[in-house]
Design an enzyme around this catalytic site. Structure first.
Site, PDB file in Angstrom:
ATOM      1  N   HIS A  15     -29.590  28.919 -76.352  1.00 47.84           N
ATOM      2  CA  HIS A  15     -30.033  28.618 -77.717  1.00 47.84           C
ATOM      3  C   HIS A  15     -30.412  29.883 -78.461  1.00 47.84           C
ATOM      4  CE1 HIS A  15     -31.153  24.327 -76.236  1.00 47.84           C
ATOM      5  NE2 HIS A  15     -29.897  24.414 -76.604  1.00 47.84           N
ATOM      6  N   HIS A  16     -29.951  31.051 -77.956  1.00 49.37           N
ATOM      7  CA  HIS A  16     -30.378  32.285 -78.632  1.00 49.37           C
ATOM      8  C   HIS A  16     -29.898  32.287 -80.069  1.00 49.37           C
ATOM      9  CE1 HIS A  16     -26.275  33.618 -77.844  1.00 49.37           C
ATOM     10  NE2 HIS A  16     -26.483  34.704 -78.548  1.00 49.37           N
ATOM     11  N   ARG A  17     -28.809  31.601 -80.304  1.00 45.45           N
ATOM     12  CA  ARG A  17     -28.367  31.371 -81.673  1.00 45.45           C
ATOM     13  C   ARG A  17     -27.972  29.907 -81.799  1.00 45.45           C
ATOM     14  NH1 ARG A  17     -24.934  36.583 -83.814  1.00 45.45           N
ATOM     15  NH2 ARG A  17     -26.763  37.779 -84.387  1.00 45.45           N
ATOM     16  N   LYS A  45     -18.372  34.336 -75.022  1.00 46.19           N
ATOM     17  CA  LYS A  45     -17.183  34.347 -75.884  1.00 46.19           C
ATOM     18  C   LYS A  45     -17.589  34.470 -77.355  1.00 46.19           C
ATOM     19  CE  LYS A  45     -14.092  31.275 -74.646  1.00 46.19           C
ATOM     20  NZ  LYS A  45     -13.354  29.999 -74.554  1.00 46.19           N
ATOM     21  N   LYS A  57     -20.601  23.162 -73.857  1.00 49.05           N
ATOM     22  CA  LYS A  57     -19.328  22.554 -73.464  1.00 49.05           C
ATOM     23  C   LYS A  57     -19.541  21.084 -73.150  1.00 49.05           C
ATOM     24  CE  LYS A  57     -15.055  23.985 -72.627  1.00 49.05           C
ATOM     25  NZ  LYS A  57     -14.480  25.186 -73.276  1.00 49.05           N
TER      26      LYS A  57
HETATM   27  N1  GLU Z   1     -12.448  24.761 -76.528  1.00 48.72           N
HETATM   28  C1  GLU Z   1     -12.232  26.040 -77.113  1.00 48.72           C
HETATM   29  C2  GLU Z   1     -12.772  27.133 -76.210  1.00 48.72           C
HETATM   30  O1  GLU Z   1     -12.863  26.984 -75.017  1.00 48.72           O
HETATM   31  C3  GLU Z   1     -12.740  26.108 -78.548  1.00 48.72           C
HETATM   32  C4  GLU Z   1     -14.207  25.886 -78.727  1.00 48.72           C
HETATM   33  C5  GLU Z   1     -14.660  25.767 -80.175  1.00 48.72           C
HETATM   34  O2  GLU Z   1     -13.842  25.892 -81.074  1.00 48.72           O
HETATM   35  O3  GLU Z   1     -15.843  25.510 -80.374  1.00 48.72           O
HETATM   36  O4  GLU Z   1     -13.038  28.233 -76.634  1.00 48.72           O
END
Ligand code: GLU
Length: 423
Positions: A15-17, A45, A57
């Site tokens: 939750h840092h952002r 990412k 996720k």
């Molecule tokens: N499912 C994609 C990923 O693994 C996109 C996630 C997104 O757009 O929030 O990066």
């Protein structure tokens, strides 16, 4: 009547952002640990591509092929309801997106369920990204991950020293590629790399089996054949690898191998037999850590998932911004830019006393549409992030994955430092 209990998850890693961000996958092998690992990956990412979100996720443990469209809609809407009930979804809380086994259709169901439950929320459309364009989505989101993979690989192939190490010339043009997975990511990676990067796709792996053709496979044609006949194996002239051995495609000769399906495809079992010189991780986690050691020893250049497939979340960020601004990109400046460019060309005509061909005039004097801006933003993001990672890699003499994580940790750390949390 039959009652089925369906297992589903949503994990927020950091939750840092806020909001947190990450896709929802529909797959049989979903479990809590997998979703936790993938949520973690999303935090890094997002940091790497300068997207101001924490990682998350979701996963629903089903094989979508086993259900009718109506059943999938019920499952998706119920899942969304459970997220809303727990305050686990919302434009400022947690914003899902497509992932393996989901797409615009599922995102539309999620949005519709959310807005039904949160009737007065003005920013409701920002509760999920990857929506169809007609339903508050953004132009260029569907192709975004594949297009990002193309930009990322183009960057990785542009460095003279890196290419020397793997014994190849610089530039993507003319290189051969094998793609595992013809879903959203694999198919766009293939078509865009062929059409804009002059790459030759020599192999494709899919659920029903794999094909290899040294003279090249036209991905657009292949997708049509699959749509019409139900199988990629009908591509004319290709060597067919049957379903049971379909993963042998990973071991065939090529310059660039692009796993674009699920995790753990290259393991200590097959790593030794990989012939590619570059592996571009379009999927999340396709290489096991034991396999990575073997591949690095073999001198293979691995372009890591946390960077290479970040184009999807980058354009999701643009979509979310569009939803919050309630306006399409380009609406304000398109005409203005077009008119000023036309004026400029007329000045040139006057100064030179020569008329510019109206066709050329139309092409040159053009304001950007939403899709132009999205692609431009994505290209800028992928090449800048690559430059930063590469600089890190050079400075510390480490592999690209370690450099990417180190860079992400530095950026996340900077957030805390600027808040005075880690002095
Ligand atoms: N499912 C994609 C990923 O693994 C996109 C996630 C997104 O757009 O929030 O990066």
């Amino acid at each position: 009547m039959e009652v089925k209990v369906i297992e589903a998850y949503r994990v927020q890693h950091s939750h840092h952002r806020l909001p947190t961000k990450g896709g929802i996958r529909y797959a049989e092998n979903v479990d809590q640990h997998e979703v936790m690992a993938l949520a973690t990956l999303m935090s890094y990412k997002c940091a790497i591509v300068h997207v101001p979100f924490g990682g998350a996720k979701g996963g629903v443990k089903i094989n979508p092929r086993d259900y009718t469209e109506e059943e999938l809609e019920r499952i998706t809407r119920r899942y969304t309801y459970e997220l809303v009930r727990r305050n686990f979804i919302g434009p400022s809380i947690d914003v899902p997106a497509p992932d393996y086994g989901t797409g615009g259709r599922e995102m539309a169901w999620i949005y519709d369920t959310y807005r039904t439950l949160r009737e007065n929320e003005i920013d409701a459309a920002g509760c999920v990204t990857g929506k169809p364009v007609a339903l508050y989505g953004i132009q260029g989101r569907t192709e975004a991950t594949g297009r990002g993979v193309f930009y990322g690989l183009r960057e990785a192939c542009s460095d003279v020293q890196d290419m020397k190490k793997v014994g190849m010339q610089t530039g993507l043009g003319g290189k051969t590629m094998i793609i595992q997975g013809m879903g959203n990511v694999g198919s766009y990676t293939g078509t865009i790399s062929q059409q804009e990067g002059d790459v030759k796709v020599v192999g494709v792996g899919e659920y029903e089996g794999s094909i290899y053709l040294e003279s090249g496979i036209d991905i657009e044609k292949l997708l049509e054949i699959r749509k019409d006949s139900g199988s990629i194996l009908n591509y004319p002239g290709a060597t067919v690898i049957p379903q049971a051995d379909r993963n042998k495609i990973l071991e065939m000769p090529c310059d660039i191998l692009v796993p674009a399906a699920l995790e753990n495809q290259i393991t200590s079992e097959n790593a030794d037999r990989i012939q590619a010189k570059i592996i571009g991780e379009a999927a999340n986690g396709p290489i096991s850590s034991a396999a990575e050691e073997i591949l690095l020893k073999k001198g293979i250049l691995i372009v890591p998932d946390v960077f290479l497939n970040a184009g999807g979340v980058t354009v999701s960020y643009f979509e979310w911004l569009k939803n919050l601004s309630h306006m399409r990109f380009g609406r304000m400046e398109k005409r203005f830019n077009q008119t000023s460019q036309e004026r400029m060309l007329h000045v040139i005509e006057e100064l030179t006393g020569r008329k510019i061909d109206p066709e050329v005039l139309r092409k040159v004097a053009r304001g950007a549409d939403e899709v132009d801006l999205v692609r431009s933003g994505l290209e800028e993001t992928m090449s800048r992030s690559y430059q930063f990672i590469h600089e890190f890699q050079r400075k510390h003499n480490i592999d690209m994955r370690t450099a990417a994580f180190a860079y992400a940790i530095k950026l996340i750390g900077d957030d805390y430092t600027s808040l005075g949390i880690f002095p």
